[in-house]
Design a protein around this motif. Structure first.
Motif, PDB file in Angstrom:
ATOM      1  N   THR A  68       0.868  -1.174   0.000  1.00  0.00           N
ATOM      2  CA  THR A  68       0.000   0.000   0.000  1.00  0.00           C
ATOM      3  C   THR A  68       0.905   1.224   0.000  1.00  0.00           C
ATOM      4  N   VAL A  74       1.222   5.211   0.217  1.00  0.00           N
ATOM      5  CA  VAL A  74       0.480   6.385   0.704  1.00  0.00           C
ATOM      6  C   VAL A  74       1.305   7.615   0.370  1.00  0.00           C
ATOM      7  N   VAL A  90      -2.924   5.273  -1.984  1.00  0.00           N
ATOM      8  CA  VAL A  90      -3.650   6.400  -1.402  1.00  0.00           C
ATOM      9  C   VAL A  90      -2.973   7.675  -1.891  1.00  0.00           C
ATOM     10  N   ALA A 133      -3.146  11.498  -1.321  1.00  0.00           N
ATOM     11  CA  ALA A 133      -3.706  12.444  -0.354  1.00  0.00           C
ATOM     12  C   ALA A 133      -3.295  13.865  -0.710  1.00  0.00           C
ATOM     13  N   LEU A 156      -7.386   5.193  -3.475  1.00  0.00           N
ATOM     14  CA  LEU A 156      -8.167   6.091  -2.630  1.00  0.00           C
ATOM     15  C   LEU A 156      -7.623   7.500  -2.817  1.00  0.00           C
ATOM     16  N   ILE A 199      -7.222   5.523   5.616  1.00  0.00           N
ATOM     17  CA  ILE A 199      -6.258   4.556   5.091  1.00  0.00           C
ATOM     18  C   ILE A 199      -6.593   3.154   5.579  1.00  0.00           C
ATOM     19  N   PHE A 255      -9.676   1.770   3.888  1.00  0.00           N
ATOM     20  CA  PHE A 255      -9.360   1.424   2.496  1.00  0.00           C
ATOM     21  C   PHE A 255      -8.555   0.128   2.404  1.00  0.00           C
ATOM     22  N   THR A 256      -7.526  -0.015   3.250  1.00  0.00           N
ATOM     23  CA  THR A 256      -6.697  -1.219   3.180  1.00  0.00           C
ATOM     24  C   THR A 256      -7.493  -2.459   3.579  1.00  0.00           C
TER      25      THR A 256
END
Length: 290
Positions: free
Chosen positions: A101, A103, A127, A129, A231, A280, A283-284
């Motif tokens: 993942t 981020v 992700v 952001a 996301l 987060i 989503f994960t």
């Protein structure tokens, strides 16, 4: 240079990659979550995001990418956006991380998009952001930095000026990226490497002169082929990247969802770390590997 990073990020490590050595922190056990910060900050950006994610059963890895607040110079590294994207890919390979993942925040989001266009093989979900994207890489007023960085001595003069705390709220400092004050010692930790090291300033300058919108526009052409879950988390009051950019990302990425966060600007990990962490984790869990 002493380590100014929060202990919440875990133990400090270093790894040799093509072009140089990268410092990173790690805590927790479980599926890997790798964080990608933006310009003139480092892994400490994630100091309040990591603890709840690690506590929920994830291995949180927060590197200091060579974007101007890193402690170890990388004079041999390619610091163009594609070069740093390849450095992230090499980092994932060196640590043998899969189904990662990623981020990303701010400039780190642009680099992550370039990575996804070049080599998404070790990435399971992403992700984004409040990130640079499309024509907004780099966004005004920071787009002027690429021109100014070509002038000898400008980078050093700028980093010296930022020693003055009263200037931190200016648009070319932190005024448009954080809504709520960042602790002075954290800001000092972000700015110290470029203030104290000519080699770090040279790394920063190399990135600034290479950061151009053509890289994000080219990466965006691969969006229709990216089926991994994404996301998109955005500050509703975003100053640098208007919300329609987030909506455009979600429209063009086949498996993307959008969540908006109130009472924050670009640096969501600074302004709203608890909300960001919760999103987060949600989503994960929703997109966990079978």
């Amino acid at each position: 240079m002493t380590d100014s990073h929060s202990q919440a990020l875990g133990a400090r490590h270093e790894v040799e990659l093509p072009g140089g050595r990268i410092r990173y922190h790690e805590t927790g056990e479980g599926p890997p979550v790798v964080f990608v910060h933006g310009l003139l900050v480092n892994a400490n950006l994630w100091r309040a995001v990591v603890p709840p994610i690690a506590a929920a059963g994830y291995r949180c890895i927060t590197p200091d990418w060579p974007l101007g607040a890193h402690a170890i110079p990388v004079p041999a590294a390619d610091l163009t956006p594609p070069g740093i994207a390849d450095l992230i890919a090499a980092f994932l390979e060196r640590l043998d991380l899969t189904d990662v993942t990623l981020v990303a925040n701010d400039t780190g989001g642009a680099i992550t998009q370039v990575l996804l266009a070049r080599d998404p093989s070790r990435v399971g979900r992403v992700v984004l952001a409040s990130v640079d994207c499309y024509e907004r890489f780099m966004p005004p007023p920071f787009d002027a930095l690429g021109v100014l960085a070509r002038v000898p001595g400008v980078v050093r003069a700028a980093t010296e000026l930022l020693k003055i705390e009263a200037l931190h709220s200016l648009p070319l400092a932190f005024g448009r990226v954080v809504k709520h004050p960042v602790p002075p010692e954290v800001v000092a930790g972000y700015l110290a490497p470029s203030r104290h090291s000519a080699a770090i300033r040279r790394d920063l300058r190399r990135f600034l002169v290479a950061a151009r919108k053509r890289h994000t526009l080219e990466a965006a052409r691969s969006f229709p082929d990216l089926t991994l879950p994404v996301l998109v988390v955005w500050a509703r009051e975003e100053k640098l990247f208007p919300v329609p950019l987030a909506e455009r990302l979600v429209a063009e990425l086949p498996n993307a969802t959008l969540r908006l966060i109130d009472d924050a600007y670009t640096f969501l990990p600074e302004d709203q770390p608890d909300l960001l962490s919760a999103l987060i984790l949600e989503f994960t869990r929703e997109h966990a590997a079978p």
